[in-house]
Write a protein that holds these residues in place. Structure first.
Motif, PDB file in Angstrom:
ATOM      1  N   LEU A 115      -2.226   2.461  17.363  1.00  0.00           N
ATOM      2  CA  LEU A 115      -2.397   1.082  17.659  1.00  0.00           C
ATOM      3  C   LEU A 115      -1.717   0.227  16.559  1.00  0.00           C
ATOM      4  CD1 LEU A 115      -3.510  -1.087  19.461  1.00  0.00           C
ATOM      5  CD2 LEU A 115      -5.810  -0.521  18.291  1.00  0.00           C
ATOM      6  N   LEU A 116      -1.711   0.700  15.446  1.00  0.00           N
ATOM      7  CA  LEU A 116      -1.673  -0.274  14.240  1.00  0.00           C
ATOM      8  C   LEU A 116       0.020  -0.669  14.177  1.00  0.00           C
ATOM      9  CD1 LEU A 116      -3.685   0.981  11.638  1.00  0.00           C
ATOM     10  CD2 LEU A 116      -3.970  -1.223  12.622  1.00  0.00           C
ATOM     11  N   ARG A 117       0.723   0.450  14.508  1.00  0.00           N
ATOM     12  CA  ARG A 117       2.131   0.560  14.698  1.00  0.00           C
ATOM     13  C   ARG A 117       2.504  -0.566  15.842  1.00  0.00           C
ATOM     14  NH1 ARG A 117       6.457  -0.543  15.932  1.00  0.00           N
ATOM     15  NH2 ARG A 117       8.467   0.443  16.067  1.00  0.00           N
ATOM     16  N   LYS A 118       1.875  -0.339  17.004  1.00  0.00           N
ATOM     17  CA  LYS A 118       2.138  -1.228  18.171  1.00  0.00           C
ATOM     18  C   LYS A 118       1.896  -2.716  17.900  1.00  0.00           C
ATOM     19  CE  LYS A 118       0.970   1.379  22.198  1.00  0.00           C
ATOM     20  NZ  LYS A 118      -0.202   1.973  23.023  1.00  0.00           N
ATOM     21  N   LEU A 119       0.948  -2.946  17.309  1.00  0.00           N
ATOM     22  CA  LEU A 119       0.568  -4.374  16.874  1.00  0.00           C
ATOM     23  C   LEU A 119       1.281  -4.921  15.597  1.00  0.00           C
ATOM     24  CD1 LEU A 119      -3.409  -3.937  17.014  1.00  0.00           C
ATOM     25  CD2 LEU A 119      -1.766  -4.910  18.686  1.00  0.00           C
ATOM     26  N   HIS A 120       2.278  -3.963  15.080  1.00  0.00           N
ATOM     27  CA  HIS A 120       2.908  -4.522  13.982  1.00  0.00           C
ATOM     28  C   HIS A 120       2.480  -4.781  12.687  1.00  0.00           C
ATOM     29  CE1 HIS A 120       7.175  -4.266  15.831  1.00  0.00           C
ATOM     30  NE2 HIS A 120       6.318  -4.297  17.110  1.00  0.00           N
ATOM     31  N   PHE A 121       1.409  -4.165  12.365  1.00  0.00           N
ATOM     32  CA  PHE A 121       0.929  -4.025  11.073  1.00  0.00           C
ATOM     33  C   PHE A 121       2.082  -3.399  10.160  1.00  0.00           C
ATOM     34  CE2 PHE A 121      -3.144  -4.955  13.207  1.00  0.00           C
ATOM     35  CZ  PHE A 121      -3.988  -5.469  12.023  1.00  0.00           C
ATOM     36  N   ARG A 122       2.165  -3.782   8.774  1.00  0.00           N
ATOM     37  CA  ARG A 122       3.055  -2.921   8.034  1.00  0.00           C
ATOM     38  C   ARG A 122       2.653  -1.640   7.815  1.00  0.00           C
ATOM     39  NH1 ARG A 122       6.432  -5.477   2.865  1.00  0.00           N
ATOM     40  NH2 ARG A 122       7.290  -6.799   4.516  1.00  0.00           N
ATOM     41  N   VAL A 123       2.733  -0.758   8.605  1.00  0.00           N
ATOM     42  CA  VAL A 123       2.145   0.478   8.585  1.00  0.00           C
ATOM     43  C   VAL A 123       3.163   1.603   7.773  1.00  0.00           C
ATOM     44  CG1 VAL A 123       1.805   2.585   9.834  1.00  0.00           C
ATOM     45  CG2 VAL A 123       1.079   0.299  10.829  1.00  0.00           C
ATOM     46  N   THR A 124       2.847   2.545   6.892  1.00  0.00           N
ATOM     47  CA  THR A 124       3.734   3.389   6.223  1.00  0.00           C
ATOM     48  C   THR A 124       3.060   4.640   6.526  1.00  0.00           C
ATOM     49  OG1 THR A 124       2.687   3.388   4.078  1.00  0.00           O
ATOM     50  CG2 THR A 124       4.467   1.821   4.571  1.00  0.00           C
ATOM     51  N   VAL A 125       3.960   5.749   6.471  1.00  0.00           N
ATOM     52  CA  VAL A 125       3.514   7.083   6.648  1.00  0.00           C
ATOM     53  C   VAL A 125       3.473   7.802   5.477  1.00  0.00           C
ATOM     54  CG1 VAL A 125       4.065   9.357   7.702  1.00  0.00           C
ATOM     55  CG2 VAL A 125       4.191   7.217   9.068  1.00  0.00           C
ATOM     56  N   ASN A 126       2.437   8.608   4.969  1.00  0.00           N
ATOM     57  CA  ASN A 126       2.406   9.357   3.838  1.00  0.00           C
ATOM     58  C   ASN A 126       1.564  10.608   3.885  1.00  0.00           C
ATOM     59  OD1 ASN A 126       3.087   6.807   1.602  1.00  0.00           O
ATOM     60  ND2 ASN A 126       1.784   5.976   3.292  1.00  0.00           N
ATOM     61  N   THR A 127       1.615  11.178   2.680  1.00  0.00           N
ATOM     62  CA  THR A 127       1.195  12.789   2.525  1.00  0.00           C
ATOM     63  C   THR A 127      -0.133  12.869   2.209  1.00  0.00           C
ATOM     64  OG1 THR A 127       2.319  12.863   0.634  1.00  0.00           O
ATOM     65  CG2 THR A 127       3.457  14.026   2.637  1.00  0.00           C
ATOM     66  N   ASP A 128      -0.566  11.928   1.043  1.00  0.00           N
ATOM     67  CA  ASP A 128      -1.621  12.160   0.416  1.00  0.00           C
ATOM     68  C   ASP A 128      -1.713  13.242  -0.597  1.00  0.00           C
ATOM     69  OD1 ASP A 128      -4.023  10.639  -0.703  1.00  0.00           O
ATOM     70  OD2 ASP A 128      -5.105  11.321   0.921  1.00  0.00           O
TER      71      ASP A 128
END
Ligand SMILES: O=c1[nH]cnc2c1ncn2[C@@H]1O[C@H](CO)[C@@H](O)[C@H]1O
Ligand SMILES: [Zn+2]
Length: 384
Positions: free
Chosen positions: A291-304
């Motif tokens: 949802l956050l990606r669809k709503l164009h939040f500044r999302v990044t993908v990470n491993t932790d």
């Protein structure tokens, strides 16, 4: 006639795609074999397994506890074997090598210097050992045909009381391999405002910091991190979803805090696999990243924590492409978001985006044009 196939990437393309990692813990990414060797060298007898494969499984299972507090207990073993200059150097070098091998071109890797002092190192010696290790790892990666840049983030533990000291350390090693500051550890009961002095100091120094917030605890933690502490980015921030209402007809309503986060382009350092283990999300398909990606939040993908989650940047993207059908364009979007949000200077970020990230995706996206068919010329009907 040849037509463009959808850009949903396979595992090999995902691995070759340039990736940018903003949220990865040095003490959560050791190779199991390295832990076994370092423990033997140091006489650390408390490892739950002494065979590398079994130890890797142990970490994944122990971290799969459904609670952040239990998840964090596993770090006692990794920190225990990271107490000498040689050990820190080795772990940092291998970290850079492993990330490069996985196609990561830029990474910010964090750790808490205060957790590496039990054998007598000073805070400065810890930072220098890790920085030297990262430089060595970058060199080894280059020798293997990979290019990567790694910056360090210095973390202060939120239950402890050394945040200002660690912030000062981060400032001292600025431009010398350290690119910013962070706080981590158990979230409930340890609000970020406990460390306001550290954040105010860094703001006065025009330095950068991210805060673990909105992982195990919800909106108040995110609100404090942004509006009291002034965080540049949110470590996780996944619980911002609690301020977003989706109606039955699909209409979406953002609360004030979610609107602020989106309007101000606050980067969210999302870590899907880690969230499944600590209970912040139930499955990849149900993870708020969709949802956050669809709503164009500044999302990044990470491993932790690659060790505790048995993951890598490529694996995170594989899981996301499976769950959401993400394409190479989506992957590029996440990657550009991450590079825009990095703590290195603007001109370097821009050059990374224009000269490394975009050309890398362009190359992958154009592969279909040059794909050889397996039919011989003149034959008809047989399509590969
Ligand atoms: O997801 C997380 N949330 C909060 N704290 C974490 C997470 N992963 C690791 N650490 C904590 O950060 C320290 C420094 O790297 C680790 O030792 C661990 O205690
Ligand atoms: Zn983390």
């Amino acid at each position: 006639m040849m037509s463009q196939t959808p850009n949903v990437p396979g595992p090999d393309q995902i691995r070759r795609a340039p990736k940018v990692l903003l949220h990865d813990h040095l003490d959560g990414g050791l190779r199991p074999g390295t832990i076994v060797e370092l423990a033997a060298a140091r006489g650390y007898a408390a490892l739950p397994e002494t065979e590398a494969d079994k130890l890797g499984v142990w970490f994944r299972e122990a971290a799969d506890s459904g609670s952040l507090e239990r998840y964090l207990e596993t770090f006692a073993h990794t920190c225990a074997v990271m107490q000498t200059r040689d050990a820190l150097f080795r772990v940092a070098a291998e970290c850079a090598e492993d990330l490069a091998e996985d196609g990561v071109v830029y990474a910010e890797v964090r750790y808490a210097p205060e957790q590496h002092l039990t054998a007598g190192l000073t805070l400065e010696e810890v930072v220098e050992a890790v920085n030297d290790g990262f430089r060595e790892g970058e060199r080894r990666a280059r020798a293997n045909g990979h290019r990567i840049r790694v910056g360090a983030l210095l973390t202060a533990m939120r239950h402890a009381a050394r945040a200002l000291e660690i912030a000062e350390l981060a400032n001292r090693y600025r431009d010398l391999g350290v690119v910013g500051f962070d706080i981590a550890g158990a979230e409930a009961g340890y609000p970020p405002t406990r460390h306001l002095d550290a954040f105010e100091y860094l703001k006065r120094e025009n330095n950068h910091f991210t805060i673990h917030a909105g992982e195990a605890f919800g909106l108040p933690s995110i609100w404090q991190a942004l509006q009291w502490c002034g965080a540049d980015r949110l470590g996780h921030g996944v619980r911002i979803i609690d301020d977003i209402e989706v109606a039955d007809d699909g209409g979406v309503k953002l609360g004030r805090l979610a609107s602020y986060v989106r309007d101000k382009r606050i980067p969210l350092e999302l870590c899907p696999s880690s969230n499944l283990q600590t209970g912040a999300a139930a499955s990849y398909a149900e993870h708020p990243i969709g949802l956050l990606r669809k709503l164009h939040f500044r999302v990044t993908v990470n491993t932790d924590n690659r060790l505790m989650s048995g993951t890598s940047m490529s694996r995170e993207f594989e899981k996301l492409t499976e769950a959401f059908g993400y394409t190479l364009d989506d992957m590029q979007w996440f990657t550009v978001n991450a590079m825009k949000s990095a703590f290195i200077p603007f001109d370097e970020r821009l050059a990374m985006i224009n000269d490394v990230v975009k050309p890398g995706y362009a190359e992958l996206k154009s592969e279909w044009l040059f794909r050889q068919t397996s039919t011989t010329s003149g034959s008809s009907g047989a399509s590969a």
